[in-house]
Design a protein around this motif. Structure first.
Motif, PDB file in Angstrom:
ATOM      1  N   TRP A  50      -5.971  -4.420  -6.191  1.00 13.07           N
ATOM      2  CA  TRP A  50      -5.400  -4.111  -4.837  1.00 13.07           C
ATOM      3  C   TRP A  50      -5.849  -4.988  -3.561  1.00 13.07           C
ATOM      4  CZ3 TRP A  50      -0.789  -2.294  -4.759  1.00 13.07           C
ATOM      5  CH2 TRP A  50      -0.132  -1.366  -5.771  1.00 13.07           C
ATOM      6  N   TYR A 225      -7.565   4.410   3.630  1.00  6.24           N
ATOM      7  CA  TYR A 225      -6.749   3.434   4.116  1.00  6.24           C
ATOM      8  C   TYR A 225      -7.143   2.558   5.304  1.00  6.24           C
ATOM      9  CZ  TYR A 225      -3.520   5.835   0.894  1.00  6.24           C
ATOM     10  OH  TYR A 225      -2.881   6.315  -0.187  1.00  6.24           O
ATOM     11  N   PHE A 228      -9.838   0.022   3.604  1.00  5.93           N
ATOM     12  CA  PHE A 228      -9.181  -0.786   2.869  1.00  5.93           C
ATOM     13  C   PHE A 228      -8.438  -2.035   3.891  1.00  5.93           C
ATOM     14  CE2 PHE A 228      -5.387  -2.501   0.644  1.00  5.93           C
ATOM     15  CZ  PHE A 228      -6.010  -3.226  -0.694  1.00  5.93           C
ATOM     16  N   GLY A 229      -7.778  -1.448   4.950  1.00  4.32           N
ATOM     17  CA  GLY A 229      -7.310  -2.413   5.748  1.00  4.32           C
ATOM     18  C   GLY A 229      -8.405  -3.212   6.500  1.00  4.32           C
TER      19      GLY A 229
END
Length: 312
Positions: A50, A225, A228-229
């Motif tokens: 990802w 999240y 991850f950003g």
């Protein structure tokens, strides 16, 4: 960013500050990865996929907007791009696994062994002379990497055979994708090269997602999240952009030495955010690695293949 004339004092200061900023952003990779895998229970393999897929999307959109004439790659260069992408994808899997097994600080230090790997490859592929100075640098880097990897602390609970193996695999794969990047012919911008490299990396890792049981990540807390950003926006896209900007204002050799500050940033972040600490043996190993890399990058010593080196 404002334009400055290369070679001026302002350009040198601006470029130096940009390299330090890039190093600070790259050093955050280990923090983001460990927080994602802890909070989100995401495997190293899935996270690597990802990360590469998201970076591909960002660089592809950016490239399409910047390069109106397209992002085509010449046919003879596709094997090199493919090799770069494959090694990049596997590198990110090993990197994530290293962060999990060995910690963010130690894994970042282990990456510094990459120039020594390139030195050996340059001797084999390009027949570059292996001087006594290069050999001495190689020995220093290898010795420091062994100290940091924990081979001399086999009884320590945190050390495992898999962790040691990954510790040596990370710089080898780092060197691999760096060499493919160097083998690529000129005529491409960094955005185009990185877009296709990350795209191929994500394609290579896509079938491997079957090993994780699902293409989609498991349910994760909302904070994951955010991590991850940060991994994509700060430690991947922004860091690459800032370092590329710096290379237009600094000699690549100086930039390569300055970027070694990533080790200091990584140790500081790991201590501040993750509570990681280095043993006296590991600190000694880190200092030996840094000294060996600086010596290797000295004028007249470094092989052309490692100037400048692509980053993670």
């Amino acid at each position: 960013m404002p334009t400055v004339e290369p070679g001026t004092i302002q350009a040198t200061l601006t470029g130096g500050a940009a390299v330090l900023l890039a190093a600070a952003c790259w050093a955050l990779s280990g923090i983001f990865v460990k927080l994602i895998m802890v909070d989100g229970q995401v495997s190293p393999l899935m996270l690597a996929f990802w990360r590469d897929a998201a970076a591909f999307a960002v660089f592809l959109i950016a490239g399409a907007g910047i390069h109106r004439r397209g992002m085509a790659i010449r046919r003879p260069d596709w094997p090199v791009i493919a090799g770069m992408g494959v090694s990049l994808g596997v590198f990110h899997v090993a990197l994530n696994l290293g962060y999990r097994l060995n910690g963010a600080a130690i894994t970042t230090i282990q990456q510094a062994a990459m120039p020594a790997m390139v030195l050996v490859a340059a001797r084999i592929v390009w027949k570059e002379p292996l001087t006594w100075m290069k050999i001495f640098s190689l020995v220093m880097i290898a010795t420091g990497t062994v100290l940091v990897s924990g081979l001399l602390q086999a009884g320590a609970p945190a050390v495992s055979p898999v962790g040691i193996a990954v510790g040596f695999l990370v710089p080898a794969l780092y060197a691999g994708w760096s060499l493919f990047g160097k083998a690529l012919r000129s005529g491409y911008s960094a955005v185009v090269t990185l877009a296709w490299a990350f795209g191929i990396a994500s394609l290579v890792l896509l079938p491997c997602q079957l090993l994780t049981g699902s293409l989609l990540p498991p349910p994760v807390p909302p904070i994951a999240y955010l991590w991850f950003g940060g991994l994509i926006g700060i430690s991947t896209v922004f860091a690459f952009f800032v370092f590329t900007f710096a290379l237009g204002r600094l000699p690549a050799g100086i930039a390569s030495i300055l970027v070694m500050s990533e080790i200091a940033f990584a140790v500081f972040y790991a201590r501040l955010f993750l509570g990681e600490t280095l043993t006296p043996v590991e600190i000694t190993g880190a200092l030996v690695v840094v000294a060996g890399v600086i010596l290797l990058l000295a004028p007249g010593v470094a092989p052309k293949a490692i100037r400048p080196s692509p980053r993670q």
